[in-house]
Design a protein around this motif. Sequence first.
Motif, PDB file in Angstrom:
ATOM      1  N   ALA A  42     -33.611  27.427-105.573  1.00 26.03           N
ATOM      2  CA  ALA A  42     -34.997  26.754-104.767  1.00 26.03           C
ATOM      3  C   ALA A  42     -35.294  27.422-103.911  1.00 26.03           C
ATOM      4  O   ALA A  42     -36.860  26.957-103.098  1.00 26.03           O
ATOM      5  CB  ALA A  42     -33.551  25.940-104.489  1.00 26.03           C
TER       6      ALA A  42
ATOM      7  N   THR B 299     -39.253  27.206-102.015  1.00 25.40           N
ATOM      8  CA  THR B 299     -39.393  27.395-100.444  1.00 25.40           C
ATOM      9  C   THR B 299     -40.661  28.477-100.126  1.00 25.40           C
ATOM     10  O   THR B 299     -41.288  28.540 -99.456  1.00 25.40           O
ATOM     11  CB  THR B 299     -37.731  27.408-100.003  1.00 25.40           C
ATOM     12  OG1 THR B 299     -36.892  26.405-100.566  1.00 25.40           O
ATOM     13  CG2 THR B 299     -38.176  27.668 -97.942  1.00 25.40           C
TER      14      THR B 299
ATOM     15  N   SER C  34     -33.161  25.150 -94.312  1.00 24.82           N
ATOM     16  CA  SER C  34     -33.574  24.707 -95.395  1.00 24.82           C
ATOM     17  C   SER C  34     -32.813  25.832 -96.230  1.00 24.82           C
ATOM     18  O   SER C  34     -32.188  25.081 -96.988  1.00 24.82           O
ATOM     19  CB  SER C  34     -35.370  25.162 -96.079  1.00 24.82           C
ATOM     20  OG  SER C  34     -36.776  24.226 -94.943  1.00 24.82           O
TER      21      SER C  34
ATOM     22  N   PHE D 160     -29.988  24.505 -98.732  1.00 25.02           N
ATOM     23  CA  PHE D 160     -30.165  24.530-100.242  1.00 25.02           C
ATOM     24  C   PHE D 160     -28.254  24.986-100.993  1.00 25.02           C
ATOM     25  O   PHE D 160     -28.015  24.888-102.172  1.00 25.02           O
ATOM     26  CB  PHE D 160     -31.299  25.165-100.942  1.00 25.02           C
ATOM     27  CG  PHE D 160     -32.167  24.522-101.327  1.00 25.02           C
ATOM     28  CD1 PHE D 160     -32.536  23.796-101.488  1.00 25.02           C
ATOM     29  CD2 PHE D 160     -33.768  25.615-100.358  1.00 25.02           C
ATOM     30  CE1 PHE D 160     -33.816  22.598-101.575  1.00 25.02           C
ATOM     31  CE2 PHE D 160     -34.914  24.694-100.452  1.00 25.02           C
ATOM     32  CZ  PHE D 160     -35.173  23.433-101.004  1.00 25.02           C
ATOM     33  N   LYS D 161     -28.195  25.846 -99.996  1.00 26.02           N
ATOM     34  CA  LYS D 161     -26.676  26.346-100.167  1.00 26.02           C
ATOM     35  C   LYS D 161     -25.688  25.791-100.385  1.00 26.02           C
ATOM     36  O   LYS D 161     -24.856  25.876-101.353  1.00 26.02           O
ATOM     37  CB  LYS D 161     -26.301  27.526 -99.550  1.00 26.02           C
ATOM     38  CG  LYS D 161     -27.276  28.675 -99.012  1.00 26.02           C
ATOM     39  CD  LYS D 161     -27.211  29.869-100.551  1.00 26.02           C
ATOM     40  CE  LYS D 161     -27.593  31.220-100.926  1.00 26.02           C
ATOM     41  NZ  LYS D 161     -27.848  31.773-101.372  1.00 26.02           N
TER      42      LYS D 161
ATOM     43  N   VAL E  62     -25.903  22.299-101.012  1.00 22.19           N
ATOM     44  CA  VAL E  62     -26.091  21.837-102.683  1.00 22.19           C
ATOM     45  C   VAL E  62     -25.483  22.122-103.719  1.00 22.19           C
ATOM     46  O   VAL E  62     -25.001  21.624-104.606  1.00 22.19           O
ATOM     47  CB  VAL E  62     -27.474  21.308-102.926  1.00 22.19           C
ATOM     48  CG1 VAL E  62     -28.007  21.017-104.433  1.00 22.19           C
ATOM     49  CG2 VAL E  62     -28.529  20.262-101.904  1.00 22.19           C
ATOM     50  N   GLN E  63     -25.811  23.694-103.216  1.00 20.18           N
ATOM     51  CA  GLN E  63     -25.152  24.389-104.760  1.00 20.18           C
ATOM     52  C   GLN E  63     -23.482  24.327-103.966  1.00 20.18           C
ATOM     53  O   GLN E  63     -22.967  24.682-105.588  1.00 20.18           O
ATOM     54  CB  GLN E  63     -25.603  26.263-104.570  1.00 20.18           C
ATOM     55  CG  GLN E  63     -27.223  26.253-105.228  1.00 20.18           C
ATOM     56  CD  GLN E  63     -27.840  27.409-105.064  1.00 20.18           C
ATOM     57  OE1 GLN E  63     -27.449  28.112-104.413  1.00 20.18           O
ATOM     58  NE2 GLN E  63     -29.418  27.416-105.704  1.00 20.18           N
TER      59      GLN E  63
ATOM     60  N   SER F  76     -39.310  16.687-103.185  1.00 18.02           N
ATOM     61  CA  SER F  76     -38.384  16.339-103.877  1.00 18.02           C
ATOM     62  C   SER F  76     -38.799  15.670-105.299  1.00 18.02           C
ATOM     63  O   SER F  76     -37.541  16.345-106.214  1.00 18.02           O
ATOM     64  CB  SER F  76     -37.647  16.038-103.060  1.00 18.02           C
ATOM     65  OG  SER F  76     -37.789  13.889-103.072  1.00 18.02           O
TER      66      SER F  76
ATOM     67  N   ALA G 102     -25.094  17.949-104.532  1.00 18.40           N
ATOM     68  CA  ALA G 102     -26.325  17.056-103.628  1.00 18.40           C
ATOM     69  C   ALA G 102     -25.491  15.703-103.126  1.00 18.40           C
ATOM     70  O   ALA G 102     -26.073  15.087-102.006  1.00 18.40           O
ATOM     71  CB  ALA G 102     -27.078  16.843-105.164  1.00 18.40           C
TER      72      ALA G 102
END
Length: 296
Positions: A184, A188, A240, A244-245, A247-248, A172, A252
């Motif tokens: 991201a 991945t 995963s 990521f979705k 986080v967007q 990370s 975070a």
Amino acid sequence: MNTKQSPGWIDYVTLIGLSLIWGTSYILIKKGLDVFTPAQVASLRLGISALALLPLAVTHLRKITRRQIPLLIVIGITGTGLPSFLFPFAQTELSSSLTGMLSGLTPLCTFIVAYFLFRKTAGGGRQFAGVLLGLVGAGLLAWSAPGEAGQTTQFAYAGFILLACFCYATSSNLVGAYFKETPALTITVASFFLVGVPALIWALSAGAVPETVMSEPDGAGWWALAYVGFLAVVSTVLASIIFFKMVQRSGAVFASTVSYIIPLVALSWGLLDGEALSFWQLPAVALVLVGVFLSK
């Protein structure tokens, strides 16, 4: 321009769902180990994950350059490759619930790597107190866990989990340092393919996975394959993408709270599967979670 939203009910539902998916990983590894060796579980997890991402591979692999490939290999090895082997090897001696609880150290390890190797985190008394509490909690978890293995063995195998957490932390931090502008999902797909395809080739040849599946009586081999397949497709790839979705969408900091729920889910699955729990494990996991909170 995308802006982070304040978490709404959809984000909280997503957080709980993601915690359930990731927290289930450890019981799935345990079920896979009923038939497969740790190396077979790991190579199947990586290989099936690469196959699941195949529809996205053509588009996203074109977005990386040759100069990025060596670092993406390192990210793939630390973020997916080595942990996929370390967790099954650890669970040959540790319960799935203990493994899941120890995995809660990942955010704490991320702080340590960021501070000592990347010098990007401002360390203070609060953060270092969190690191100390988390490590004490992890030691208490390994010491107090019930099981047939002795305490020395449990400490040694808990070290595999700690090493896996540091692998995640390294991955990370590398992404944050060198791939800020790369989507991201591209990271991945690329990292899974770079380690997953060789793992799948090994699993189907020298790893003797087909022979293992066919040799088990009463369809046990196929059930084990289904558990590992679910681990790869849902608990690895899908989780995963969801993370990521999230986080967007919500940032975070909010997404990282998943680390507090995963150990509780893993503990619940372990208890449902008949794993024992000692009194001292509860304050130990509390110390780990408090340490993670303070180190942020």
